[in-house]
Write a protein that holds these residues in place. Sequence first.
Motif, PDB file in Angstrom:
ATOM      1  N   HIS A  85       0.630  64.848  85.528  1.00 51.21           N
ATOM      2  CA  HIS A  85       1.361  65.879  84.791  1.00 51.21           C
ATOM      3  C   HIS A  85       2.663  66.182  85.534  1.00 51.21           C
ATOM      4  N   GLU A  86       3.754  66.203  84.803  1.00 49.65           N
ATOM      5  CA  GLU A  86       5.019  66.628  85.425  1.00 49.65           C
ATOM      6  C   GLU A  86       4.984  68.140  85.616  1.00 49.65           C
ATOM      7  N   VAL A  87       5.246  68.604  86.852  1.00 53.92           N
ATOM      8  CA  VAL A  87       5.090  70.021  87.190  1.00 53.92           C
ATOM      9  C   VAL A  87       6.430  70.656  87.531  1.00 53.92           C
ATOM     10  N   THR A  88       7.507  70.101  86.996  1.00 54.01           N
ATOM     11  CA  THR A  88       8.840  70.642  87.282  1.00 54.01           C
ATOM     12  C   THR A  88       8.935  72.117  86.902  1.00 54.01           C
ATOM     13  N   SER A  89       8.424  72.468  85.746  1.00 54.25           N
ATOM     14  CA  SER A  89       8.526  73.856  85.285  1.00 54.25           C
ATOM     15  C   SER A  89       7.741  74.797  86.194  1.00 54.25           C
ATOM     16  N   TRP A  90       6.588  74.336  86.709  1.00 56.23           N
ATOM     17  CA  TRP A  90       5.799  75.178  87.609  1.00 56.23           C
ATOM     18  C   TRP A  90       6.549  75.432  88.915  1.00 56.23           C
ATOM     19  N   VAL A  91       7.153  74.359  89.453  1.00 52.77           N
ATOM     20  CA  VAL A  91       7.904  74.490  90.709  1.00 52.77           C
ATOM     21  C   VAL A  91       9.112  75.395  90.504  1.00 52.77           C
TER      22      VAL A  91
ATOM     23  N   ARG B 126      13.374  91.992 113.043  1.00 50.15           N
ATOM     24  CA  ARG B 126      13.292  90.727 112.309  1.00 50.15           C
ATOM     25  C   ARG B 126      13.101  90.938 110.807  1.00 50.15           C
ATOM     26  N   GLY B 127      12.675  92.131 110.400  1.00 51.37           N
ATOM     27  CA  GLY B 127      12.453  92.390 108.984  1.00 51.37           C
ATOM     28  C   GLY B 127      13.701  92.216 108.159  1.00 51.37           C
ATOM     29  N   ARG B 128      14.879  92.350 108.796  1.00 48.42           N
ATOM     30  CA  ARG B 128      16.111  92.217 108.028  1.00 48.42           C
ATOM     31  C   ARG B 128      16.359  90.783 107.556  1.00 48.42           C
ATOM     32  N   HIS B 129      15.598  89.838 108.129  1.00 50.34           N
ATOM     33  CA  HIS B 129      15.774  88.432 107.733  1.00 50.34           C
ATOM     34  C   HIS B 129      14.807  88.007 106.624  1.00 50.34           C
ATOM     35  N   VAL B 130      13.872  88.907 106.240  1.00 53.31           N
ATOM     36  CA  VAL B 130      12.863  88.521 105.250  1.00 53.31           C
ATOM     37  C   VAL B 130      13.492  88.174 103.910  1.00 53.31           C
ATOM     38  N   GLY B 131      14.369  89.057 103.420  1.00 48.95           N
ATOM     39  CA  GLY B 131      15.009  88.821 102.132  1.00 48.95           C
ATOM     40  C   GLY B 131      15.791  87.531 102.096  1.00 48.95           C
ATOM     41  N   PRO B 132      16.715  87.322 103.044  1.00 47.49           N
ATOM     42  CA  PRO B 132      17.459  86.062 103.059  1.00 47.49           C
ATOM     43  C   PRO B 132      16.563  84.834 103.213  1.00 47.49           C
ATOM     44  N   ALA B 133      15.483  84.979 104.010  1.00 48.90           N
ATOM     45  CA  ALA B 133      14.574  83.839 104.186  1.00 48.90           C
ATOM     46  C   ALA B 133      13.909  83.460 102.866  1.00 48.90           C
ATOM     47  N   LEU B 134      13.514  84.478 102.080  1.00 47.62           N
ATOM     48  CA  LEU B 134      12.923  84.198 100.775  1.00 47.62           C
ATOM     49  C   LEU B 134      13.945  83.554  99.839  1.00 47.62           C
ATOM     50  N   LEU B 135      15.187  84.030  99.906  1.00 50.12           N
ATOM     51  CA  LEU B 135      16.231  83.440  99.069  1.00 50.12           C
ATOM     52  C   LEU B 135      16.469  81.981  99.440  1.00 50.12           C
ATOM     53  N   LEU B 136      16.481  81.693 100.741  1.00 51.83           N
ATOM     54  CA  LEU B 136      16.682  80.323 101.203  1.00 51.83           C
ATOM     55  C   LEU B 136      15.508  79.426 100.772  1.00 51.83           C
ATOM     56  N   THR B 137      14.294  79.962 100.873  1.00 51.09           N
ATOM     57  CA  THR B 137      13.117  79.206 100.439  1.00 51.09           C
ATOM     58  C   THR B 137      13.178  78.930  98.937  1.00 51.09           C
TER      59      THR B 137
ATOM     60  N   LEU C 102      21.788  70.433 101.407  1.00 54.71           N
ATOM     61  CA  LEU C 102      22.476  71.702 101.237  1.00 54.71           C
ATOM     62  C   LEU C 102      21.803  72.819 102.040  1.00 54.71           C
ATOM     63  N   VAL C 103      20.506  72.674 102.324  1.00 53.67           N
ATOM     64  CA  VAL C 103      19.755  73.735 102.995  1.00 53.67           C
ATOM     65  C   VAL C 103      20.291  74.007 104.401  1.00 53.67           C
ATOM     66  N   PRO C 104      20.467  72.970 105.257  1.00 51.00           N
ATOM     67  CA  PRO C 104      21.036  73.259 106.579  1.00 51.00           C
ATOM     68  C   PRO C 104      22.402  73.928 106.519  1.00 51.00           C
TER      69      PRO C 104
ATOM     70  N   THR D 266      15.473  76.104  98.308  1.00 51.68           N
ATOM     71  CA  THR D 266      14.836  74.849  98.718  1.00 51.68           C
ATOM     72  C   THR D 266      13.850  74.357  97.665  1.00 51.68           C
ATOM     73  N   VAL D 267      13.023  75.262  97.175  1.00 51.49           N
ATOM     74  CA  VAL D 267      12.036  74.893  96.153  1.00 51.49           C
ATOM     75  C   VAL D 267      12.733  74.469  94.863  1.00 51.49           C
ATOM     76  N   LEU D 268      13.809  75.162  94.521  1.00 45.83           N
ATOM     77  CA  LEU D 268      14.553  74.814  93.307  1.00 45.83           C
ATOM     78  C   LEU D 268      15.152  73.412  93.416  1.00 45.83           C
ATOM     79  N   LEU D 269      15.641  73.078  94.605  1.00 43.05           N
ATOM     80  CA  LEU D 269      16.179  71.729  94.826  1.00 43.05           C
ATOM     81  C   LEU D 269      15.069  70.683  94.726  1.00 43.05           C
TER      82      LEU D 269
END
Length: 347
Positions: free
Chosen positions: A318-324, A70-81, A35-37, A84-87
């Motif tokens: 240890h399962e670390v799902t909650s930490w991620v 390039r600063g205008r892409h910081v917010g969307p980049a964090l959202l995309l990251t 889904l990320v691409p 990705t981490v949530l997935l």
Amino acid sequence: MSVVSGMSGVSGMSGVSGMSGVSLTWPWALAGLLLVPLLVAGYRRALRSQEVRWRELAAQGLVVARPRGRGRHVGPALLLTAVTVLLLSLTRPVAAVAEPHREGTVVLAVDVSNSMAATDVKPSRLEAAKAAARALVARQPASVRIAVVAFGGTGLVTQRPTDDRAAVLAAVARLRPAGDTSLADGILGGLGAIVGKPVKPPGDAERGAADETPIGYHGGTAIVLLTDGEDTTEGGPKAAAELASAAGVRIEPVGLGTPAGATISVDGFSIATALDETALQQVADTTGGTYRRATDAASLAAVYDAVELQWTTRTVPHEVTSWVAAFAALLLLGGATISVLRQGRVV
């Protein structure tokens, strides 16, 4: 010795590895990263649409403030990251965590010589020793392994160090009085249980080359010597106690019997026997232990903490799902905040 609770499904995980020390319970959930691409392509398409719209407005003579740099892409980049981490959290990652804990080894060296059948301690010295051993086992923390050694004229390891309390109690229950008494063999038998091989007395002319290897240092171990102290050998326990001291093993002698003593019958002969505390006190002094006289099992309440437990580390999954997932939530919040401050909207 410890079992990590709350990890249903972890023991049956497929074992697909991620980065070092991390494995995935549901590796098939990695398919969600496809889904990320698509999100990246959608964001670039949205940027192109905005560019076309800005040009159309400019052609009509309208002036529109456009975010640049390039600063205008910081917010969307964090959202995309964050997405990705949530997935990645859907794979239920399990991390190997090094946990400090305290452990030690206690050897219950029980005198099973004929004199332990004396009844100056009720119901007998040996039965009192067995009751004391059971109480000692019950009070040891789960991180302590326990071994059992029966000694009379020789020392015999009847239960190697284990955290199986039932096996230890069964070994104690099997003890029966017979033979002479060698305190040295009781100590050497305890050392053998700790190091995992027979230990010969220092200076033994019958030792082979393999026996001359030092037994090493074993801090966090103790031998609880349950005996009436009557030694029928010539050498005595001094050399064996010095060997234990050099190995870092503390000996906690417990005297069973009374100085007045009692009379026992052995093979038709009446033999007087009494508690001999002198040798036991010397053994305790040599190894840094404490001699105690046990008139009953209750008097052994202070022995259970005689072992100086040492700190070690154990790798536990240890399962670390909650930490991620929590990390993904922080990224999502940060990305949304930056986007709203710069553009007035999240995306």
